[in-house]
Each structure stands twice: as structure tokens, then as C-alpha cells.
Enzyme design. Structure first.
Site, PDB file in Angstrom:
ATOM      1  N   TYR A  51       0.855  -1.194   0.000  1.00  0.00           N
ATOM      2  CA  TYR A  51       0.000   0.000   0.000  1.00  0.00           C
ATOM      3  C   TYR A  51       0.881   1.229   0.000  1.00  0.00           C
ATOM      4  O   TYR A  51       1.825   1.325   0.799  1.00  0.00           O
ATOM      5  CB  TYR A  51      -0.910   0.021   1.231  1.00  0.00           C
ATOM      6  CG  TYR A  51      -2.375   0.038   0.886  1.00  0.00           C
ATOM      7  CD1 TYR A  51      -2.917   1.081   0.144  1.00  0.00           C
ATOM      8  CD2 TYR A  51      -3.216  -0.989   1.284  1.00  0.00           C
ATOM      9  CE1 TYR A  51      -4.254   1.103  -0.184  1.00  0.00           C
ATOM     10  CE2 TYR A  51      -4.565  -0.989   0.957  1.00  0.00           C
ATOM     11  CZ  TYR A  51      -5.077   0.059   0.223  1.00  0.00           C
ATOM     12  OH  TYR A  51      -6.402   0.074  -0.103  1.00  0.00           O
ATOM     13  N   GLU A  53      -0.381   4.867  -0.659  1.00  0.00           N
ATOM     14  CA  GLU A  53      -1.138   6.093  -0.908  1.00  0.00           C
ATOM     15  C   GLU A  53      -0.217   7.301  -0.783  1.00  0.00           C
ATOM     16  O   GLU A  53       0.587   7.396   0.144  1.00  0.00           O
ATOM     17  CB  GLU A  53      -2.300   6.218   0.071  1.00  0.00           C
ATOM     18  CG  GLU A  53      -3.443   5.264  -0.228  1.00  0.00           C
ATOM     19  CD  GLU A  53      -4.629   5.491   0.710  1.00  0.00           C
ATOM     20  OE1 GLU A  53      -4.452   6.211   1.708  1.00  0.00           O
ATOM     21  OE2 GLU A  53      -5.694   4.941   0.428  1.00  0.00           O
ATOM     22  N   ASP A 197      -5.903  13.866 -25.604  1.00  0.00           N
ATOM     23  CA  ASP A 197      -6.038  12.466 -25.197  1.00  0.00           C
ATOM     24  C   ASP A 197      -5.315  11.607 -26.230  1.00  0.00           C
ATOM     25  O   ASP A 197      -5.813  11.371 -27.321  1.00  0.00           O
ATOM     26  CB  ASP A 197      -7.517  12.092 -25.109  1.00  0.00           C
ATOM     27  CG  ASP A 197      -7.746  10.652 -24.671  1.00  0.00           C
ATOM     28  OD1 ASP A 197      -6.763   9.877 -24.616  1.00  0.00           O
ATOM     29  OD2 ASP A 197      -8.901  10.289 -24.382  1.00  0.00           O
ATOM     30  N   THR A 223      -3.219   5.984 -22.351  1.00  0.00           N
ATOM     31  CA  THR A 223      -3.111   4.648 -21.779  1.00  0.00           C
ATOM     32  C   THR A 223      -1.725   4.108 -22.078  1.00  0.00           C
ATOM     33  O   THR A 223      -1.051   4.559 -23.005  1.00  0.00           O
ATOM     34  CB  THR A 223      -4.164   3.693 -22.347  1.00  0.00           C
ATOM     35  OG1 THR A 223      -4.080   3.726 -23.770  1.00  0.00           O
ATOM     36  CG2 THR A 223      -5.557   4.082 -21.916  1.00  0.00           C
ATOM     37  N   LYS A 226      -1.739   0.293 -25.241  1.00  0.00           N
ATOM     38  CA  LYS A 226      -2.096   0.190 -26.661  1.00  0.00           C
ATOM     39  C   LYS A 226      -0.815   0.241 -27.494  1.00  0.00           C
ATOM     40  O   LYS A 226      -0.017  -0.680 -27.434  1.00  0.00           O
ATOM     41  CB  LYS A 226      -3.087   1.303 -27.012  1.00  0.00           C
ATOM     42  CG  LYS A 226      -4.421   1.194 -26.233  1.00  0.00           C
ATOM     43  CD  LYS A 226      -5.410   2.242 -26.698  1.00  0.00           C
ATOM     44  CE  LYS A 226      -6.755   2.104 -25.997  1.00  0.00           C
ATOM     45  NZ  LYS A 226      -6.797   2.746 -24.666  1.00  0.00           N
ATOM     46  N   ARG A 232      -1.716  -2.680 -18.674  1.00  0.00           N
ATOM     47  CA  ARG A 232      -2.960  -1.908 -18.650  1.00  0.00           C
ATOM     48  C   ARG A 232      -2.850  -0.818 -17.599  1.00  0.00           C
ATOM     49  O   ARG A 232      -2.482  -1.073 -16.459  1.00  0.00           O
ATOM     50  CB  ARG A 232      -4.154  -2.805 -18.338  1.00  0.00           C
ATOM     51  CG  ARG A 232      -4.477  -3.707 -19.492  1.00  0.00           C
ATOM     52  CD  ARG A 232      -5.889  -4.263 -19.461  1.00  0.00           C
ATOM     53  NE  ARG A 232      -6.176  -4.745 -20.804  1.00  0.00           N
ATOM     54  CZ  ARG A 232      -6.744  -4.028 -21.755  1.00  0.00           C
ATOM     55  NH1 ARG A 232      -7.096  -2.780 -21.520  1.00  0.00           N
ATOM     56  NH2 ARG A 232      -6.953  -4.528 -22.954  1.00  0.00           N
TER      57      ARG A 232
END
Length: 416
Positions: A51, A53, A197, A223, A226, A232
């Protein structure tokens, strides 16, 4: 402790079958690719346990010394890859990256200019069924009826009329080069911020096969899975002035703990994308798309906008077969071992669940090493299958030919 014996869990058999599917069918979905073994190794690492954060040096949990190094190197590699002031590598997806950008610079109800979904834009560019369209006042621009390319005059006219706070460029189904400079000029003219984008074309930009929006845009989202060929996930680049707002929008504004195993895999992918070999790969994607488009045109298909400058093609099936829908074409091609997706064409009279078109991309086949000869073969296989789409025997014959072709270009071996 003794770990449970999960060796017989049917999930692992399913994974093996998916390896077989990817190895033995042709992958033509424009938003998919094959990640390298190194990327897969990082994404399956023990970093999934931690974790973290916050951001490097500013965490809410202890034990993040190594994690900070991993995320910092991912940030640095990404900034260097694109020549950007600031990078945030925590977005879980491209959609999250877009929403974080909106959260950073907009208030609810603000006016935004974005590309229409049925002309090639993304759900997060203001679709009424998406949170972007529900929270903000999106005004849509599109492509011309004559050449089916972005109508920059319409973009300017709409910007002057509606005075948006933000202009969004970029698309999910657009086969031509998107010139980032005119959007900057229009944004400056109306006092708007400018976001690009680059979800689909990030790898082409990194490889020098598409103009970079980074010198022009205030924010660039994309992203990583691709054309960039990573795991991903998503990422955001921005100017130094917007760095703090972007970081706060991701955490604590939109997400909690980042997926550090995915961030490690992104770091690996960014290093791979910085190589001369990747630049050559990006150019081959574009060449394969052009060659595949030529073959499909010769097979009797109409290409929206007449061709491709990037990694994808959009076929309008209506002139090929007035009764054949995108949904039907996708399904019969799937049975023939050719994977792609149905897609609306500009001003499509059919619903998005049926459509009149097909979207086809070459990132994955290019990763496998396929070239001009294979693009011609694939075009022929698609034409034969759809010309006789009611004949199951033809689909069966094509599937055998597909398996033979793919046998020469297997991306993965079965896991032991």
C-alpha cells in the site's frame, strides 16, 4: 505459513486457453497489443502487496523506500520519453486519467469542447452516458462530410460560440494524423485550456511516427497498453503550472492506493519505448496499417477517410454488403480466428450495439513481426470470410489458414 495448493484451480487452465487464443488467432483490435515478457514479469511481482497512498517521499504508509524508487524512475522515464515537465503514473486507466484532468481544471457544469463519439471520440469526451457528459457541459465537434477528417473550422466556430474552459483533442476511432497545433491556436484565441487524449497513439508519438502534442497541450493523457505496449493503465503529462492540481486530482481526488506492480511494469515499458528498436516498431505499425488498408480496399471495402496515417482503419460495410452489420461481421470473423471490433461510422444510422463498421488495428500483429505480405494475406482472409459470411465452411477454412499463419508469429509460449 503453508500456502494453499492452487495448482488445480481452473483459473490457470483458463489462462492457458487464453494464451492459446492469442497465439493462434489474429489480433486486430486497435486498442490491444502484446506486452513484453519483462512487462508481464513486473506486473506480476510482489509490488502488488504494498500500500502506497500518496507520492514518492509523501506516503501515508511506512515501508515505501523501494516503492518510492520504482515510482520515481517511472516518472523520470516518462518525462524523458515525451519531453514533458511533469508526469503522473498512477492512473488506473485512460478513463481515470481523463477524469482526473477534468477534476483538476474544471468545475461542475463548465463547458468543454470534445470530439463526438459517433465521429471517433471517446466516451470520456462528453458522452451523455458517461460521467464526463453528466458532470460537464460538453459541446461536440466532428469530421467533415466530404473527407471525413477533423473539421478544424468547425472546432474554431464552436469555440468562438461557446467559449469553453477546456478543449479536448484526441480520438478512439480516427485513422488520420491529428495536428496538435491548430487546437492550441484555437484554445489561445478563446482563452481555453488544451488537453490532448493520446490514448491510442502514445506509442506512435514516443516512436516519432505521429506529431507530439506535448509542446502544445497543457495536459496530455494516455493509456500505457495500446501502441505504447505496456501494462494496462494510464498516465498524465502536464505543464509545471498544473502539476500540483493534477497530482491532487488523482490522489486524493479520484483514486486511493496506486497499483505499484502496474507502475513498475509501466517503468519497464517506458524504457523499452525509448529504444531505437521501438521507433522502428512504431513506423512499422503505420506502414502495416497503410498496407492492410490497401489490401482491404482492393477486396472491395470502403475505408472511412480513404485510408490511414496511424495504427487503425475504420471500414464502412454498407457499400460492401448493405445488409451486413458490424456486429455480424465481428462475430463471423471471430469464428474464423480474426479478432476485431464492430464500430460506428460517422453519422451511422445503426445503434452502437449493431453498427455499420469495423475498427481494425495493427499494433499487435506488428509486435509479432508481421509485415506487408501478412497484411495482404489478412486483407484477403477478411474479404473471403465476409463475402461468404453465411457459409460456416468458409469460416472453418479461414480459421485453419489463420492458425497456419499465426504459427509463424507466436508471441508467447504456454506457461509451464
Amino acid at each position: 505459513m503453508m500456502w494453499p495448493d492452487s495448482s488445480n484451480d481452473p483459473v490457470f487452465e483458463m489462462i492457458s486457453r487464453e494464451v492459446e487464443r492469442q497465439n493462434n488467432t489474429i489480433q486486430l483490435i486497435a486498442s490491444e497489443n502484446f506486452a513484453s515478457p519483462a512487462v508481464l514479469r513486473a506486473s506480476g511481482s510482489v509490488l502488488t502487496n504494498k500500500y502506497s497512498e500518496g507520492y514518492p517521499g509523501r506516503r501515508y504508509y511506512g515501508g515505501n523506500m523501494v516503492i518510492d524508487e520504482v515510482e520515481s524512475i517511472a516518472q523520470q522515464r516518462l518525462k524523458e520519453l515525451f519531453g514533458a515537465d511533469h508526469a503522473n503514473v498512477q492512473p488506473h486507466s485512460g478513463a481515470n486519467a481523463n477524469l482526473a484532468a477534468y477534476l483538476a481544471v474544471l468545475e461542475a457544469g463548465d463547458t468543454v469542447l470534445g470530439m463526438s463519439l459517433d465521429h471517433g471520440g471517446h466516451l470520456t469526451h462528453g458522452s451523455p452516458v458517461n460521467i464526463s457528459g453528466r458532470n460537464y457541459n460538453f459541446v461536440a465537434y466532428g469530421v467533415t462530410a466530404s473527407d471525413e477528417r477533423i473539421d478544424y473550422n468547425q472546432v474554431r466556430d464552436l469555440a468562438l460560440e461557446h467559449r469553453p474552459k477546456l478543449i479536448v483533442a484526441g480520438a478512439t476511432t480516427y485513422s488520420r494524423t491529428i495536428d496538435p497545433a491548430p487546437f492550441r491556436a484555437i484554445a489561445d484565441e478563446v482563452g481555453a485550456l488544451y488537453m490532448f487524449d493520446a490514448a491510442h497513439i502514445a506509442g506512435l508519438i514516443a516512436g516519432g511516427a505521429h506529431p507530439s502534442p506535448v509542446p502544445h497541450a497543457d495536459i496530455v493523457t494516455f493509456t500505457t497498453h495500446k501502441t505504447l505496449r505496456g501494462p494496462r493503465g494510464g498516465a498524465i503529462l502536464c505543464t509545471a503550472e498544473l502539476a500540483s492540481a493534477i497530482d491532487k486530482a488523482i490522489f486524493p481526488g479520484l483514486q486511493g492506493g496506486p497499483l505499484e506492480h502496474a507502475i513498475a511494469a509501466k517503468a519497464v515499458a517506458f524504457a523499452e519505448a525509448a529504444t531505437p528498436e521501438f521507433a522502428d516498431y512504431a513506423k512499422k505499425i503505420v506502414q502495416n496499417s497503410a498496407d492492410l488498408g490497401k489490401g482491404l480496399a482492393e477486396a472491395g471495402f470502403r475505408l472511412v477517410s480513404g485510408g490511414s496515417d496511424n495504427h487503425l482503419l475504420l471500414l464502412d460495410l454498407r457499400s460492401f454488403d448493405t445488409e451486413l452489420t458490424g456486429k455480424q461481421a465481428q462475430e463471423v470473423l471471430d469464428s474464423a480466428g480474426i479478432t476485431l471490433n464492430k464500430n460506428t461510422v460517422p453519422d451511422d444510422e445503426r445503434s452502437p450495439f449493431v453498427t455499420s463498421g469495423l475498427r481494425i488495428g495493427t499494433p499487435a500483429t506488428t509486435t509479432q513481426g508481421m509485415g506487408p505480405a501478412e497484411m495482404g494475406k489478412i486483407a484477403d482472409l477478411i474479404g473471403r470470410t465476409l463475402r461468404q459470411h453465411k457459409d460456416e465452411g468458409v469460416a472453418h477454412e479461414v480459421r485453419a489458414e489463420v492458425a497456419k499463419l499465426c504459427g509463424r508469429f507466436r508471441p508467447y509460449e504456454l506457461p509451464s
